[in-house]
Design an enzyme around this catalytic site. Sequence first.
Site, PDB file in Angstrom:
ATOM      1  N   LYS A  39     -13.411   6.111  15.403  1.00 24.08           N
ATOM      2  CA  LYS A  39     -14.653   5.390  15.090  1.00 24.08           C
ATOM      3  C   LYS A  39     -14.381   4.307  14.055  1.00 24.08           C
ATOM      4  CE  LYS A  39     -17.400   7.254  11.847  1.00 24.08           C
ATOM      5  NZ  LYS A  39     -17.737   6.398  10.693  1.00 24.08           N
ATOM      6  N   ASN A  40     -13.599   4.628  13.033  1.00 28.64           N
ATOM      7  CA  ASN A  40     -13.403   3.687  11.914  1.00 28.64           C
ATOM      8  C   ASN A  40     -12.400   2.584  12.215  1.00 28.64           C
ATOM      9  OD1 ASN A  40     -15.312   5.076  10.562  1.00 28.64           O
ATOM     10  ND2 ASN A  40     -13.921   6.151   9.173  1.00 28.64           N
ATOM     11  N   CYS A  97     -26.458   6.088  -0.195  1.00 28.00           N
ATOM     12  CA  CYS A  97     -25.780   6.926   0.803  1.00 28.00           C
ATOM     13  C   CYS A  97     -25.631   8.308   0.171  1.00 28.00           C
ATOM     14  CB  CYS A  97     -24.417   6.303   1.105  1.00 28.00           C
ATOM     15  SG  CYS A  97     -23.340   7.377   2.059  1.00 28.00           S
ATOM     16  N   ARG A 140     -21.757   3.531  -3.269  1.00 30.06           N
ATOM     17  CA  ARG A 140     -21.084   2.706  -2.254  1.00 30.06           C
ATOM     18  C   ARG A 140     -21.539   1.238  -2.299  1.00 30.06           C
ATOM     19  NH1 ARG A 140     -20.575   5.908   3.255  1.00 30.06           N
ATOM     20  NH2 ARG A 140     -18.747   4.550   3.486  1.00 30.06           N
ATOM     21  N   ASP A 180     -12.111  11.838   3.890  1.00 33.18           N
ATOM     22  CA  ASP A 180     -12.880  12.252   5.078  1.00 33.18           C
ATOM     23  C   ASP A 180     -12.443  13.608   5.609  1.00 33.18           C
ATOM     24  OD1 ASP A 180     -13.264   8.909   6.497  1.00 33.18           O
ATOM     25  OD2 ASP A 180     -14.227   9.931   4.826  1.00 33.18           O
ATOM     26  N   ARG A 238     -22.782  10.891  14.886  1.00 34.75           N
ATOM     27  CA  ARG A 238     -22.382   9.518  14.513  1.00 34.75           C
ATOM     28  C   ARG A 238     -20.887   9.306  14.708  1.00 34.75           C
ATOM     29  NH1 ARG A 238     -24.265   7.407   8.907  1.00 34.75           N
ATOM     30  NH2 ARG A 238     -22.926   5.763   9.754  1.00 34.75           N
TER      31      ARG A 238
HETATM   32  C1  EPZ Z   1     -14.460   3.639   4.726  1.00 33.47           C
HETATM   33  O1  EPZ Z   1     -15.683   3.460   4.029  1.00 33.47           O
HETATM   34  C2  EPZ Z   1     -14.768   4.639   5.841  1.00 33.47           C
HETATM   35  N1  EPZ Z   1     -15.773   4.068   6.744  1.00 33.47           N
HETATM   36  C3  EPZ Z   1     -15.269   5.945   5.230  1.00 33.47           C
HETATM   37  O2  EPZ Z   1     -15.452   6.869   6.297  1.00 33.47           O
HETATM   38  C4  EPZ Z   1     -14.195   6.487   4.286  1.00 33.47           C
HETATM   39  O3  EPZ Z   1     -14.685   7.653   3.665  1.00 33.47           O
HETATM   40  C5  EPZ Z   1     -13.860   5.427   3.222  1.00 33.47           C
HETATM   41  O4  EPZ Z   1     -13.467   4.194   3.868  1.00 33.47           O
HETATM   42  C6  EPZ Z   1     -12.722   5.863   2.316  1.00 33.47           C
HETATM   43  O5  EPZ Z   1     -11.591   6.121   3.070  1.00 33.47           O
HETATM   44  C7  EPZ Z   1     -15.381   3.157   7.663  1.00 33.47           C
HETATM   45  O6  EPZ Z   1     -14.240   2.772   7.751  1.00 33.47           O
HETATM   46  C8  EPZ Z   1     -16.462   2.632   8.561  1.00 33.47           C
HETATM   47  P1  EPZ Z   1     -14.345   2.140   0.578  1.00 33.47           P
HETATM   48  P2  EPZ Z   1     -15.812   2.261   2.954  1.00 33.47           P
HETATM   49  O7  EPZ Z   1     -14.887   0.756   0.469  1.00 33.47           O
HETATM   50  O8  EPZ Z   1     -14.969   1.120   3.358  1.00 33.47           O
HETATM   51  C9  EPZ Z   1     -15.924   1.826  -3.862  1.00 33.47           C
HETATM   52  C10 EPZ Z   1     -16.594   8.459   7.559  1.00 33.47           C
HETATM   53  O9  EPZ Z   1     -16.917   9.618   7.300  1.00 33.47           O
HETATM   54  N2  EPZ Z   1     -16.315   0.452  -3.526  1.00 33.47           N
HETATM   55  O10 EPZ Z   1     -12.897   2.316   0.878  1.00 33.47           O
HETATM   56  O11 EPZ Z   1     -17.261   2.026   2.738  1.00 33.47           O
HETATM   57  C11 EPZ Z   1     -16.723   2.877  -3.097  1.00 33.47           C
HETATM   58  O12 EPZ Z   1     -17.949   3.150  -3.744  1.00 33.47           O
HETATM   59  C12 EPZ Z   1     -16.784   7.373   6.520  1.00 33.47           C
HETATM   60  O13 EPZ Z   1     -16.087   8.085   8.644  1.00 33.47           O
HETATM   61  C13 EPZ Z   1     -16.834  -0.375  -4.528  1.00 33.47           C
HETATM   62  O14 EPZ Z   1     -16.971   0.036  -5.679  1.00 33.47           O
HETATM   63  O15 EPZ Z   1     -15.190   2.920   1.658  1.00 33.47           O
HETATM   64  C14 EPZ Z   1     -15.780   4.056  -3.106  1.00 33.47           C
HETATM   65  O16 EPZ Z   1     -15.917   4.740  -4.330  1.00 33.47           O
HETATM   66  C15 EPZ Z   1     -17.458   7.907   5.268  1.00 33.47           C
HETATM   67  N3  EPZ Z   1     -17.198  -1.644  -4.204  1.00 33.47           N
HETATM   68  C16 EPZ Z   1     -14.396   3.417  -3.041  1.00 33.47           C
HETATM   69  O17 EPZ Z   1     -14.584   2.051  -3.440  1.00 33.47           O
HETATM   70  C17 EPZ Z   1     -17.049  -2.151  -2.932  1.00 33.47           C
HETATM   71  O18 EPZ Z   1     -17.373  -3.329  -2.691  1.00 33.47           O
HETATM   72  C18 EPZ Z   1     -13.764   3.424  -1.649  1.00 33.47           C
HETATM   73  O19 EPZ Z   1     -14.756   2.935  -0.753  1.00 33.47           O
HETATM   74  C19 EPZ Z   1     -16.518  -1.300  -1.925  1.00 33.47           C
HETATM   75  C20 EPZ Z   1     -16.149  -0.013  -2.254  1.00 33.47           C
END
Ligand code: EPZ
Length: 434
Positions: A22-23, A120, A125, A308, A400
Amino acid sequence: MDKFVIRGGNPLLGTIRVSGAKNAALPAMAAALLTEEPVILENIPQVQDIETTRKLLAAMGAEVELGYGRAHHRTTICCRHLASPQASYELVKTMRASTLVLGPLIARCGKARVSLPGGCAIGARPIDLHINGLEKLGATITQEHGYIEASAERLRGAEIVFDKITVTGTEDLLMAATLAEGETIMQNCAREPEVADLADLLNKMGAQIEGAGSSTIRVRGVTSLHGAKHRIIPDRIEAGTFIIAGALTGGDVNIVGCEPGHLDAIVGKLTEMGVKIAHNGDAVRVAGYGDLTASDMVTEEYPGFPTDMQAQYMVLATQAEGSSIVTENIFENRFMHALEMVRMGANIKIEGRRAIVRGKTTLSAAAVLASDLRASASLVIAALVADGETIIDRVYHIDRGYEHIEEKLRAVGAQIRRIGEMLPKRVAAPLVRA
Ligand code: EPZ
């Protein structure tokens, strides 16, 4: 809202085929916005987030065909005519990954209006890193009424260093940079396989990207991209989920169609606990015999142990002798599943970012509530192990990101069935769309 009814105690025996990731599919679908020509993606999982992305692209004016058949799970996306480069709150609030359209829309159309994703269950996030990076590429971005308004004559290559590692932030900016004027160098990038898979697709479309999958990515901008055909990588989190389910039910499961090279941290940690796992080409075989020993685990960005898989790991830890300290380093509120497991008899204490799991405890069936995608998967695993019949509510979360999970589990002996809300059975719209 649909529920799952699961009677525990059956060992899982047989073969499970992993679906496409999915990702990886979500950013790949967004990448189609970067060209006027058709993009064909194969091995697309039949999950709700894909349908949401189809709606999102169609609302912009894209033509999206989505077909699931024995021969293929394929989508063909043509974004020749993008009438309205925007993503509405109604869709974005159901899937925060919708922000992946931001970079491509600015790069292709010179403007975008995308709803801020809002909160969320697993954490705040924010998307500040996406916005900061796009501004470095020359976009003008304002926020009002819950929407991001972005515009740019033409994006210009830049040096970008991510303050934090962000998966979709890396993907969003990678897509934007492909059409920027000049060279972009991005540092402290996410190294997830899904990022590398997106770069593979973009390079097939004519982009010039080097280093994807490492922490430094170099992009030489081009004036346009063309169509391409690409097969989405297997879902490493789905594979890891079924490995733990096979191990905990005392079963013997062959998980096929996966990419073992993406599973090193998962397999390494589970083997350390005593799970019997063997690789064989694109298959991983797991046998659930022998005692499990507690082991601490820390979630980290790839190639570390994935966040995850944290909820699924926690179920495993409840069945291991001793105390395991689970540290969630990526999200600030990703222990909701632990409270549901405690109701099933687990011994888990939460201390900030750490959960102390004391095993081995007997899990007993209960009525539980799914709170997010991976928490739902962990409750399914717990129910497969628990004595009695567990009812899991709000399984729309699991729909999802897990394709036909009840069919896949039933095929290897699990006693799982879905019960819909007491309304006339919805006639499911055909998933093949003209
Ligand atoms: C991706 O989410 C995945 N989703 C998530 O999978 C996964 O848990 C996550 O990466 C971490 O591996 C998809 O790929 C669609 P991040 P993403 O930006 O990109 C902070 C699932 O279950 N952050 O890597 O949204 C954030 O708050 C989902 O399939 C900022 O502070 O995660 C987090 O603490 C859940 N500012 C950390 O970085 C930003 O602009 C990592 O988040 C962006 C992120």
